[in-house]
Scaffold this motif. Structure first.
Motif, PDB file in Angstrom:
ATOM      1  N   ASN A  54     -33.263  66.597  49.560  1.00  0.00           N
ATOM      2  CA  ASN A  54     -32.240  65.692  50.082  1.00  0.00           C
ATOM      3  C   ASN A  54     -32.839  64.952  51.273  1.00  0.00           C
ATOM      4  OD1 ASN A  54     -30.017  64.506  51.520  1.00  0.00           O
ATOM      5  ND2 ASN A  54     -28.628  65.882  50.426  1.00  0.00           N
ATOM      6  N   LEU A  55     -33.152  63.675  51.082  1.00  0.00           N
ATOM      7  CA  LEU A  55     -33.817  62.904  52.127  1.00  0.00           C
ATOM      8  C   LEU A  55     -32.864  62.464  53.226  1.00  0.00           C
ATOM      9  CD1 LEU A  55     -36.293  60.680  50.055  1.00  0.00           C
ATOM     10  CD2 LEU A  55     -36.693  62.910  51.130  1.00  0.00           C
ATOM     11  N   THR A  56     -31.560  62.575  52.975  1.00  0.00           N
ATOM     12  CA  THR A  56     -30.584  62.235  54.018  1.00  0.00           C
ATOM     13  C   THR A  56     -30.448  63.370  55.023  1.00  0.00           C
ATOM     14  OG1 THR A  56     -29.351  60.835  52.470  1.00  0.00           O
ATOM     15  CG2 THR A  56     -28.211  61.536  54.468  1.00  0.00           C
ATOM     16  N   SER A  57     -30.295  64.579  54.509  1.00  0.00           N
ATOM     17  CA  SER A  57     -30.176  65.751  55.390  1.00  0.00           C
ATOM     18  C   SER A  57     -31.529  66.367  55.708  1.00  0.00           C
ATOM     19  CB  SER A  57     -29.291  66.809  54.740  1.00  0.00           C
ATOM     20  OG  SER A  57     -29.859  67.266  53.514  1.00  0.00           O
ATOM     21  N   GLN A  58     -32.581  65.890  55.026  1.00  0.00           N
ATOM     22  CA  GLN A  58     -33.955  66.372  55.199  1.00  0.00           C
ATOM     23  C   GLN A  58     -34.073  67.862  54.865  1.00  0.00           C
ATOM     24  OE1 GLN A  58     -34.015  63.420  58.974  1.00  0.00           O
ATOM     25  NE2 GLN A  58     -35.361  65.181  59.182  1.00  0.00           N
ATOM     26  N   THR A  59     -33.354  68.263  53.812  1.00  0.00           N
ATOM     27  CA  THR A  59     -33.380  69.656  53.385  1.00  0.00           C
ATOM     28  C   THR A  59     -34.111  69.804  52.058  1.00  0.00           C
ATOM     29  OG1 THR A  59     -31.206  69.376  52.338  1.00  0.00           O
ATOM     30  CG2 THR A  59     -31.248  70.265  54.584  1.00  0.00           C
ATOM     31  N   PHE A  60     -34.584  71.019  51.802  1.00  0.00           N
ATOM     32  CA  PHE A  60     -35.272  71.340  50.551  1.00  0.00           C
ATOM     33  C   PHE A  60     -35.196  72.838  50.342  1.00  0.00           C
ATOM     34  CE2 PHE A  60     -38.264  71.388  54.057  1.00  0.00           C
ATOM     35  CZ  PHE A  60     -39.005  72.551  53.870  1.00  0.00           C
ATOM     36  N   VAL A  61     -35.526  73.265  49.144  1.00  0.00           N
ATOM     37  CA  VAL A  61     -35.438  74.686  48.783  1.00  0.00           C
ATOM     38  C   VAL A  61     -36.795  75.174  48.294  1.00  0.00           C
ATOM     39  CG1 VAL A  61     -34.416  76.335  47.149  1.00  0.00           C
ATOM     40  CG2 VAL A  61     -32.974  74.600  48.259  1.00  0.00           C
ATOM     41  N   ILE A  62     -37.177  76.350  48.772  1.00  0.00           N
ATOM     42  CA  ILE A  62     -38.347  77.075  48.268  1.00  0.00           C
ATOM     43  C   ILE A  62     -37.909  78.500  47.991  1.00  0.00           C
ATOM     44  CG2 ILE A  62     -40.698  77.884  48.713  1.00  0.00           C
ATOM     45  CD1 ILE A  62     -41.055  75.648  50.707  1.00  0.00           C
ATOM     46  N   ASP A  63     -38.145  78.970  46.777  1.00  0.00           N
ATOM     47  CA  ASP A  63     -37.796  80.349  46.401  1.00  0.00           C
ATOM     48  C   ASP A  63     -36.344  80.678  46.773  1.00  0.00           C
ATOM     49  OD1 ASP A  63     -40.343  80.685  45.433  1.00  0.00           O
ATOM     50  OD2 ASP A  63     -41.098  81.595  47.276  1.00  0.00           O
ATOM     51  N   GLN A  64     -35.448  79.776  46.436  1.00  0.00           N
ATOM     52  CA  GLN A  64     -34.005  79.952  46.614  1.00  0.00           C
ATOM     53  C   GLN A  64     -33.560  79.976  48.080  1.00  0.00           C
ATOM     54  OE1 GLN A  64     -33.264  83.553  44.246  1.00  0.00           O
ATOM     55  NE2 GLN A  64     -32.828  82.294  42.463  1.00  0.00           N
ATOM     56  N   HIS A  65     -34.462  79.609  48.993  1.00  0.00           N
ATOM     57  CA  HIS A  65     -34.084  79.542  50.404  1.00  0.00           C
ATOM     58  C   HIS A  65     -34.126  78.087  50.854  1.00  0.00           C
ATOM     59  CE1 HIS A  65     -33.583  81.123  54.518  1.00  0.00           C
ATOM     60  NE2 HIS A  65     -34.331  80.078  54.868  1.00  0.00           N
ATOM     61  N   GLN A  66     -33.043  77.638  51.474  1.00  0.00           N
ATOM     62  CA  GLN A  66     -32.995  76.246  51.935  1.00  0.00           C
ATOM     63  C   GLN A  66     -33.577  76.119  53.347  1.00  0.00           C
ATOM     64  OE1 GLN A  66     -29.300  73.952  53.210  1.00  0.00           O
ATOM     65  NE2 GLN A  66     -29.719  72.925  51.245  1.00  0.00           N
ATOM     66  N   TYR A  67     -34.372  75.096  53.526  1.00  0.00           N
ATOM     67  CA  TYR A  67     -34.955  74.781  54.824  1.00  0.00           C
ATOM     68  C   TYR A  67     -34.575  73.350  55.202  1.00  0.00           C
ATOM     69  CZ  TYR A  67     -38.042  78.769  53.843  1.00  0.00           C
ATOM     70  OH  TYR A  67     -38.546  80.010  53.550  1.00  0.00           O
ATOM     71  N   GLN A  68     -34.613  73.074  56.481  1.00  0.00           N
ATOM     72  CA  GLN A  68     -34.420  71.707  56.958  1.00  0.00           C
ATOM     73  C   GLN A  68     -35.636  71.301  57.776  1.00  0.00           C
ATOM     74  OE1 GLN A  68     -31.140  70.895  59.716  1.00  0.00           O
ATOM     75  NE2 GLN A  68     -30.894  68.883  58.766  1.00  0.00           N
ATOM     76  N   GLY A  69     -36.237  70.172  57.383  1.00  0.00           N
ATOM     77  CA  GLY A  69     -37.413  69.697  58.081  1.00  0.00           C
ATOM     78  C   GLY A  69     -37.065  68.716  59.178  1.00  0.00           C
ATOM     79  N   PRO A  70     -37.980  68.515  60.125  1.00  0.00           N
ATOM     80  CA  PRO A  70     -37.718  67.614  61.253  1.00  0.00           C
ATOM     81  C   PRO A  70     -38.094  66.165  60.992  1.00  0.00           C
ATOM     82  CG  PRO A  70     -39.774  68.770  61.606  1.00  0.00           C
ATOM     83  CD  PRO A  70     -39.212  69.292  60.314  1.00  0.00           C
ATOM     84  N   TYR A  71     -38.803  65.906  59.882  1.00  0.00           N
ATOM     85  CA  TYR A  71     -39.324  64.565  59.638  1.00  0.00           C
ATOM     86  C   TYR A  71     -38.664  63.941  58.414  1.00  0.00           C
ATOM     87  CZ  TYR A  71     -42.928  66.907  62.401  1.00  0.00           C
ATOM     88  OH  TYR A  71     -43.579  67.644  63.349  1.00  0.00           O
ATOM     89  N   GLU A  72     -38.697  62.621  58.370  1.00  0.00           N
ATOM     90  CA  GLU A  72     -38.017  61.890  57.301  1.00  0.00           C
ATOM     91  C   GLU A  72     -39.003  61.463  56.213  1.00  0.00           C
ATOM     92  OE1 GLU A  72     -36.532  58.973  60.163  1.00  0.00           O
ATOM     93  OE2 GLU A  72     -34.509  59.532  59.568  1.00  0.00           O
ATOM     94  N   GLY A  73     -38.462  61.159  55.024  1.00  0.00           N
ATOM     95  CA  GLY A  73     -39.248  60.559  53.957  1.00  0.00           C
ATOM     96  C   GLY A  73     -39.818  61.550  52.961  1.00  0.00           C
ATOM     97  N   MET A  74     -40.063  61.057  51.740  1.00  0.00           N
ATOM     98  CA  MET A  74     -40.634  61.896  50.694  1.00  0.00           C
ATOM     99  C   MET A  74     -42.024  62.390  51.062  1.00  0.00           C
ATOM    100  SD  MET A  74     -40.147  63.340  47.769  1.00  0.00           S
ATOM    101  CE  MET A  74     -38.749  62.508  46.999  1.00  0.00           C
ATOM    102  N   TYR A  75     -42.786  61.550  51.770  1.00  0.00           N
ATOM    103  CA  TYR A  75     -44.135  61.964  52.155  1.00  0.00           C
ATOM    104  C   TYR A  75     -44.088  63.195  53.054  1.00  0.00           C
ATOM    105  CZ  TYR A  75     -43.026  59.219  56.375  1.00  0.00           C
ATOM    106  OH  TYR A  75     -42.437  58.699  57.503  1.00  0.00           O
ATOM    107  N   SER A  76     -43.028  63.331  53.881  1.00  0.00           N
ATOM    108  CA  SER A  76     -42.892  64.523  54.722  1.00  0.00           C
ATOM    109  C   SER A  76     -42.614  65.759  53.875  1.00  0.00           C
ATOM    110  CB  SER A  76     -41.770  64.326  55.741  1.00  0.00           C
ATOM    111  OG  SER A  76     -42.087  63.296  56.651  1.00  0.00           O
ATOM    112  N   MET A  77     -41.876  65.590  52.777  1.00  0.00           N
ATOM    113  CA  MET A  77     -41.606  66.715  51.887  1.00  0.00           C
ATOM    114  C   MET A  77     -42.914  67.277  51.322  1.00  0.00           C
ATOM    115  SD  MET A  77     -38.398  67.437  51.812  1.00  0.00           S
ATOM    116  CE  MET A  77     -36.913  66.693  52.525  1.00  0.00           C
ATOM    117  N   TYR A  78     -43.844  66.386  51.014  1.00  0.00           N
ATOM    118  CA  TYR A  78     -45.142  66.863  50.520  1.00  0.00           C
ATOM    119  C   TYR A  78     -45.917  67.595  51.608  1.00  0.00           C
ATOM    120  CZ  TYR A  78     -44.863  64.950  45.854  1.00  0.00           C
ATOM    121  OH  TYR A  78     -44.508  64.732  44.545  1.00  0.00           O
TER     122      TYR A  78
END
Length: 438
Positions: A246-270
């Motif tokens: 979710n690029l709006t909330s900057q959240t993502f899931v790894i192994d069923q655990h949700q995290y929120q990152g401090p940076y924006e954009g798809m490149y930050s997800m990588y």
């Protein structure tokens, strides 16, 4: 180990610090005294190199912070001195006189062209590669030549390759490293994936048989899910995968655990995925990864926010079409009325060839919310002409002085974006803090 080179590095760093300077000079002096300084060192823990066209500074800094959150003593070149001399400075200034590096972990950002000058000379545990895109043609030349320079030192490498599985340009490195094992990170299909890639891209051809790769979907540029129709080359199975992006909330899931990152954009997800791959490979607790994300420092100029009262300025680095497009996507999502300052330089560290601005989708800025664009820097006229050809209809101007450009933008809008090439980044940052009184 040459004690003289260690002493010279530590002494010169101390003297430079006394006059408010630093940089790679200590390493330069040490290498003059003993060109083989690096190969004589003793390391007590993993040595992790981070390279790639985009994201290496943020990724290396997050890896460093993650290990620190796990209670490790870390050596890192956080300020971005990523050539051999800067890396030597970072290591030797934290080395005992007997040649033992005084740290549990070494995390080193390395310029792509300097991998061949560093990897063979220290015991690298993991080489993390974020991506490869066309960048600074006058210095790095074509991307194929850059990749070849890295491939040339991989046949005897016995560590781990931590590779972006969605980039065929990084995955191909594993083909040249028969003694290494590979760990792959990536992002599955999500709401932001597209079926047709319309951005400038490199490396869409199979490195084994040269056939054009088939893509099921793209994340951006040539990053996506690919396969060769004529051989077995394809997106590998991920060892670490991000989902529920979710690029709006900057959240993502790894192994069923949700995290929120401090940076924006798809490149930050990588970048997060790369750090998570390092976390898993070195058995770092997930709590340290989570703590790092909640307290991650932003490298100067990488999506850096400055606020005072109702005004906000966001500063970002741009240096090639793909990286710039990702920054522009973030700006495009902001529906506030805004002013934008673009600082385009053409010094050696920027790349003297600025034709890349015509492969960049500056049209993403050309909407009703962007009330003003101010061009400055050594090639301000070229930037303004690019926007004129893109049919930007609102207020477009050129300012010779960066301070004046920032001041003009602040006077016209509460929301300001400043995007700058490499040598203009810290100059632009200084102008922002000066004009905002910070």
């Amino acid at each position: 180990m040459s004690k003289l080179s260690v002493l010279a590095a530590r002494t010169s760093l101390c003297l430079l610090s006394m006059v408010g300077r630093g940089g790679s000079m200590p390493g330069t002096i040490a290498l003059k005294l003993d060109p083989d300084s690096l190969s004589k060192l003793k390391f007590n823990g993993p040595v992790i190199l981070v390279t790639g066209t985009n994201g290496k500074t943020s990724t290396a800094n997050m890896i460093s912070s993650m290990f620190e959150k796990a209670g490790k003593r870390v050596i890192s070149n956080r300020k971005g001195d990523n050539m051999k001399a800067g890396i030597t400075t970072a290591i030797l200034t934290h080395t005992k006189m007997n040649g033992t590096v005084d740290a549990d972990v070494c995390v080193l950002e390395v310029d792509e062209l300097n991998i061949r000058h560093v990897l063979p000379y220290i015991p690298v545990s993991a080489l993390v590669v974020t991506n490869f895109f066309r960048d600074q043609l006058d210095r790095a030349k074509e991307m194929e030549q850059l990749i070849n320079s890295i491939e040339s030192v991989l046949p005897n490498y016995q560590g781990t390759l931590v590779l972006n599985g969605d980039d065929p340009n990084t995955v191909r490195l594993a083909l040249k490293a028969p003694k290494a094992n590979a760990v792959y990170f990536g992002i599955g299909q999500n709401q932001y994936s597209v079926l047709n890639g319309l951005e400038a891209a490199e490396g869409k051809f199979c490195p084994i048989c040269a056939s054009r790769l088939h893509y099921d979907y793209y994340q951006y540029s040539h990053i996506g899910h690919y396969s060769c129709p004529n051989c077995d080359f394809k997106t590998p199975e991920y060892d670490v995968a991000l989902s529920d992006i979710n690029l709006t909330s900057q959240t993502f899931v790894i192994d069923q655990h949700q995290y929120q990152g401090p940076y924006e954009g798809m490149y930050s997800m990588y970048n997060y995925a790369a750090v998570a791959a390092v976390m898993k490979h070195f058995n770092v607790p997930a709590t340290a990864f989570d703590a790092m994300l909640k307290d991650a420092p932003k490298p100067a100029g990488r999506n850096e926010h400055f606020t005072k009262g109702n005004q906000e300025v966001i500063l970002n680095l741009i240096k090639n079409p793909t990286g710039a497009n990702e920054v522009l996507k973030v700006i495009e999502q902001d529906q506030n009325e805004k002013a934008i300052v673009i600082v385009l330089n053409d010094k050696e560290q920027d790349g003297t060839d600025v034709s890349w601005i015509y492969d960049t989708h500056f049209e993403k800025l050309m909407d009703d919310q962007t009330k003003q664009i101010i061009c400055t820097g050594r090639r301000a006229g070229d930037m303004a002409l690019r926007l004129f050809y893109g049919d930007y209809q609102n207020d477009l101007s050129i300012e010779d002085d960066i301070d004046q450009a920032v001041s003009k933008a602040l006077a016209s809008s509460e929301h300001v974006y400043v995007i700058a090439t490499y040598t203009a980044l810290l100059v632009a940052r200084k102008a922002i803090t000066k004009e905002m009184g910070l």
